[in-house]
Write a protein that holds these residues in place. Structure first.
Motif, PDB file in Angstrom:
ATOM      1  N   ASN B  25      39.405  35.191  43.074  1.00 16.55           N
ATOM      2  CA  ASN B  25      39.684  36.580  42.708  1.00 16.55           C
ATOM      3  C   ASN B  25      40.868  37.137  43.474  1.00 16.55           C
ATOM      4  O   ASN B  25      41.680  37.881  42.917  1.00 16.55           O
ATOM      5  CB  ASN B  25      38.448  37.448  42.940  1.00 16.55           C
ATOM      6  CG  ASN B  25      37.426  37.275  41.831  1.00 16.55           C
ATOM      7  OD1 ASN B  25      37.777  37.041  40.693  1.00 16.55           O
ATOM      8  ND2 ASN B  25      36.163  37.352  42.179  1.00 16.55           N
ATOM      9  N   GLU B  26      40.958  36.788  44.739  1.00 14.85           N
ATOM     10  CA  GLU B  26      42.121  37.222  45.505  1.00 14.85           C
ATOM     11  C   GLU B  26      43.402  36.704  44.856  1.00 14.85           C
ATOM     12  O   GLU B  26      44.383  37.428  44.714  1.00 14.85           O
ATOM     13  CB  GLU B  26      42.013  36.725  46.948  1.00 14.85           C
ATOM     14  CG  GLU B  26      41.011  37.506  47.784  1.00 14.85           C
ATOM     15  CD  GLU B  26      40.754  36.889  49.150  1.00 14.85           C
ATOM     16  OE1 GLU B  26      40.228  37.589  50.026  1.00 14.85           O
ATOM     17  OE2 GLU B  26      41.075  35.693  49.346  1.00 14.85           O
ATOM     18  N   THR B  45      43.755  47.908  38.956  1.00 16.02           N
ATOM     19  CA  THR B  45      42.367  47.921  38.479  1.00 16.02           C
ATOM     20  C   THR B  45      42.320  47.730  36.968  1.00 16.02           C
ATOM     21  O   THR B  45      41.473  47.004  36.450  1.00 16.02           O
ATOM     22  CB  THR B  45      41.696  49.248  38.862  1.00 16.02           C
ATOM     23  OG1 THR B  45      41.816  49.427  40.269  1.00 16.02           O
ATOM     24  CG2 THR B  45      40.235  49.250  38.484  1.00 16.02           C
ATOM     25  N   LEU B  50      38.121  42.848  37.285  1.00 19.93           N
ATOM     26  CA  LEU B  50      37.160  43.291  38.300  1.00 19.93           C
ATOM     27  C   LEU B  50      36.994  44.812  38.250  1.00 19.93           C
ATOM     28  O   LEU B  50      37.800  45.523  37.670  1.00 19.93           O
ATOM     29  CB  LEU B  50      37.656  42.873  39.684  1.00 19.93           C
ATOM     30  CG  LEU B  50      37.781  41.359  39.869  1.00 19.93           C
ATOM     31  CD1 LEU B  50      38.537  41.040  41.142  1.00 19.93           C
ATOM     32  CD2 LEU B  50      36.411  40.727  39.897  1.00 19.93           C
ATOM     33  N   THR B  51      35.949  45.282  38.872  1.00 20.85           N
ATOM     34  CA  THR B  51      35.725  46.728  38.923  1.00 20.85           C
ATOM     35  C   THR B  51      36.661  47.358  39.954  1.00 20.85           C
ATOM     36  O   THR B  51      37.214  46.673  40.808  1.00 20.85           O
ATOM     37  CB  THR B  51      34.285  47.042  39.339  1.00 20.85           C
ATOM     38  OG1 THR B  51      34.052  46.475  40.622  1.00 20.85           O
ATOM     39  CG2 THR B  51      33.297  46.493  38.344  1.00 20.85           C
ATOM     40  N   GLN B  53      35.938  49.127  42.477  1.00 19.44           N
ATOM     41  CA  GLN B  53      35.439  48.951  43.834  1.00 19.44           C
ATOM     42  C   GLN B  53      35.799  47.572  44.393  1.00 19.44           C
ATOM     43  O   GLN B  53      36.203  47.450  45.547  1.00 19.44           O
ATOM     44  CB  GLN B  53      33.919  49.127  43.874  1.00 19.44           C
ATOM     45  CG  GLN B  53      33.433  50.518  43.562  1.00 19.44           C
ATOM     46  CD  GLN B  53      33.302  50.769  42.076  1.00 19.44           C
ATOM     47  OE1 GLN B  53      33.911  50.077  41.267  1.00 19.44           O
ATOM     48  NE2 GLN B  53      32.519  51.763  41.698  1.00 19.44           N
ATOM     49  N   SER B  54      35.631  46.563  43.556  1.00 16.35           N
ATOM     50  CA  SER B  54      35.941  45.205  44.012  1.00 16.35           C
ATOM     51  C   SER B  54      37.432  45.072  44.296  1.00 16.35           C
ATOM     52  O   SER B  54      37.831  44.502  45.313  1.00 16.35           O
ATOM     53  CB  SER B  54      35.520  44.184  42.965  1.00 16.35           C
ATOM     54  OG  SER B  54      34.128  44.244  42.764  1.00 16.35           O
ATOM     55  N   ARG B  57      38.180  46.711  47.593  1.00 12.49           N
ATOM     56  CA  ARG B  57      37.760  45.949  48.772  1.00 12.49           C
ATOM     57  C   ARG B  57      38.625  44.706  48.994  1.00 12.49           C
ATOM     58  O   ARG B  57      39.070  44.421  50.107  1.00 12.49           O
ATOM     59  CB  ARG B  57      36.295  45.533  48.652  1.00 12.49           C
ATOM     60  CG  ARG B  57      35.775  44.800  49.867  1.00 12.49           C
ATOM     61  CD  ARG B  57      34.275  44.554  49.795  1.00 12.49           C
ATOM     62  NE  ARG B  57      33.881  44.019  48.507  1.00 12.49           N
ATOM     63  CZ  ARG B  57      34.121  42.792  48.099  1.00 12.49           C
ATOM     64  NH1 ARG B  57      34.769  41.952  48.883  1.00 12.49           N
ATOM     65  NH2 ARG B  57      33.725  42.371  46.927  1.00 12.49           N
ATOM     66  N   ILE B  58      38.923  43.990  47.910  1.00 13.67           N
ATOM     67  CA  ILE B  58      39.721  42.771  48.042  1.00 13.67           C
ATOM     68  C   ILE B  58      41.117  43.120  48.572  1.00 13.67           C
ATOM     69  O   ILE B  58      41.635  42.447  49.465  1.00 13.67           O
ATOM     70  CB  ILE B  58      39.807  42.039  46.684  1.00 13.67           C
ATOM     71  CG1 ILE B  58      38.422  41.496  46.313  1.00 13.67           C
ATOM     72  CG2 ILE B  58      40.809  40.911  46.750  1.00 13.67           C
ATOM     73  CD1 ILE B  58      38.338  40.915  44.917  1.00 13.67           C
TER      74      ILE B  58
END
Lengths: 384, 384
Positions: B25-26, B45, B50-51, B53-54, B57-58
């Motif tokens: 994902n990163e 986003t 991904l959402t 929030q994710s 954070r990432i």
DNA sequence: GCATTTGTTACACTTAGTGTGTGACAGTTA
DNA sequence: TAACTGTCACACACTAAGTGTAACAAATGC
């Protein structure tokens, strides 16, 4: 929104709280079980990257869902608690494969474990597409009743058609199939069967059969040659079918110019030549079954197509560099051998080390490969 | 155990409690930032699966590790709390790319954001491999000192060599490079540089440049033609370099037989012809810089190679079916245009619908593409 | 019969992504 | 200028899925 079979999969095949049939890890285990029949749970742990505990839990949920059967303890594994043998549960699902060529539709029913349950075919004659599909549907119903297959276990349909891909589920097939061309086949067939339909080019269906049942089980990068009335094929990269930019990777015929096109190794030309020479060969499937390299005209034809054939093999080598090239489709094995014997790789060695060239392999699958490949395609897309 | 650069990556570049540089994902987020310079966090986003929030954070952890810079709030996005602009932090890491051809080693230093920090080259003359590598190393040290680059931020080396792949990190290069052939280059270069080394064929290095900086940023399936002294290339499938069974997918020269080989579109033949005609063109790089289609012999050469060129384009189309074919390497753009103007696709339309053929595109990258591609290869392997 | 080996199972733990809710902020409206 | 609105940032609890440790179970071999 474009048609996609994945969204049409029925509830009973999906994971809880998820709209996929199997997660990535589940699929990797299912693939290993498929490739190693008779594997025990403990042996699977060794082959997988996952820990023993994870393998155990994943197999547990797969067994609960009825996808995998935990069998008898496997004997002969040395000391320690005996480990159950693993088996794909064929009863969990079955799929129907259709292969449409210029004169016939082959039908094949395969269960999740890869066992062929039924095979038949419908001749096209001059029937229209709707009428032909109606007959195919009747055949399917007949097979289901005879075999006692419930509709609920019917997972989906794989559909292969001789013609190149345009976009979505539209194909461009040769003249006898003009009615099947340029239209969205996916929604049409979904309406008929009421199950998700995976469409593909016919040669790609053969390629999938080779991945699942043939040389592709052990060789990860290969090119598949599908010799039929015309000829096409497919590429496999890392065990996966390669589509290319427009879904037509492996449509090898396209490489010849007008003139060379007439001397390409398509079986229609050999058939015509044999018939001209008075050899009684009514069809390509007859030719495959009863092939004799001493028939009047065979040697001559092989000599004539050898240049185009060598160009093909070297072009595949140059462009894609597979580990192996598999001779499949309706090509008689002995005829394939005659071509293989005439192969000339153009590369010259340097420092005594030649560029490694692909192995040439004759497919061990039957001539029903396309329908079989079409039939496993739904499983290959979702389980393996 | 075979040599693998991934296991040699230094601690400061790895994730905590992990031996990878970035998770899947990163990497997907880093790829998006790479492809969309000046993106804001909120826009990212939208592009990612991904959402919010994710993504947040990432990005936070990536910023903490110094891989991504959170910049000024992006203006002009309408109402709502302003979202910071994202930028790859070039200062986080740099890599060195080497491209070895028959007469020169090109050197290129690129930072993580893709910015070229330095370029130079070392002529091979008759120096041995060890001596040449020693000079390359001195060049590198010089660049590092001049630019004030710390050794700690040196991520790794990408190494491209004109020659086909054998196995592991062994290649088979043409005669002037015999010393570089048939040996394991990976361990040898690791010993010299003390950093992980990614080896590849030279044309594949150009292909990677095209993925990261050129047409490959928007086209997912393409074939790259690298015209040089000889010529090769590479295939890109779904944005990834395709290797084939032996790592030589895209070595297009291999498709010609002995005779046609002399009329293939390799620039050595054009160079020789121009020199025979008394045109003052000392080298291929000179030819690229000052190309004039009116030079005595150009038109003649193009006409002569057109058949082999058309065979090439059609073979690529048939075998791999890319969305586009990119003309790269040292080919002068105007010369490429002359070939493109002579292109003939062999396919014939059916029902008015032709099989869609690849677009022909002239690469917009400079002639240093191979060294640049080699330089980003370590980043492409680990970050993008 | 007991040590050895290996598979099974339970449980606490880690990683990574999701869902919900609150506050921050810019632009619009009253 | 205060209230309103839509969007983004961020905290926190939650979930899904794999890992690590350890106890227990079942076969083999001496």
């Amino acid at each position: 929104m474009p048609y996609s079979p994945n969204t049409l999969i029925e509830q009973q095949f999906l994971r809880a709280n998820d709209d996929a049939v199997a997660s990535a890890n589940e699929r990797s285990l299912l693939r290993l079980i498929w490739r190693h029949p008779g594997l025990s749970r403990s042996e699977l742990t060794g082959l997988s990257d996952l820990t023993q505990q994870s393998v155990h839990r994943i197999l547990d949920t797969l067994a609960e869902r009825g996808i995998v059967l935990l069998g008898e303890p496997k004997p002969g594994l040395g000391s320690g608690q005996p480990s159950p043998m693993l088996q794909i549960n064929g009863g969990h699902a079955y799929a129907c494969g259709l292969s449409v060529t210029s004169d016939v539709i082959d039908i094949c029913i395969v269960d999740l474990s890869g066992k062929t349950l039924a095979e038949s075919s419908v001749l096209l004659w001059d029937r229209g597409m709707r009428k032909s599909l109606e007959l195919v549907y009747q055949e399917l119903i007949g097979h289901q009743q005879r075999l006692g297959l419930s509709k609920e276990r019917f997972f989906g349909v794989g559909f292969g058609i001789a013609g190149f891909h345009l976009d979505g589920t539209r194909y461009n097939a040769s003249l006898p199939l003009h009615e099947w061309s340029l239209i969205e086949l996916g929604p049409l067939l979904y309406q008929l069967f009421g199950k998700p339909v995976w469409t593909m080019n016919g040669a790609k269906a053969g390629t999938i059969a080779e991945i699942m049942f043939g040389a592709g089980r052990h060789i990860k990068h290969l090119a598949y040659l599908s010799f039929n009335y015309g000829f096409g094929g497919g590429l496999i990269s890392d065990g996966e079918l390669l589509l290319g930019g427009n879904g037509n990777a492996g449509e090898f015929s396209q490489m010849y110019d007008h003139e060379e096109n007439l001397r390409r190794p398509a079986l229609q030309y050999l058939l015509e030549r044999l018939q001209r020479n008075g050899v009684n060969v009514p069809s390509i499937s007859y030719m495959r079954k009863h092939f004799d390299r001493n028939w009047q005209g065979v040697e001559e034809w092989v000599d004539e197509v050898t240049p185009a054939y060598n160009r093909l093999v070297n072009a595949i080598w140059a462009v894609y560099d597979p580990q192996a090239i598999v001779f499949g489709g309706q090509m008689p094995p002995d005829l394939a051998q005659m071509l293989i014997d005439r192969t000339e790789f153009f590369g010259r060695p340097r420092y005594g080390a030649s560029r490694p060239h692909p192995k040439l392999i004759i497919s061990e699958l039957g001539s029903d490969a396309a329908a079989m490949g079409a039939a496993v395609r739904p499983f290959q897309a979702c389980f393996y």
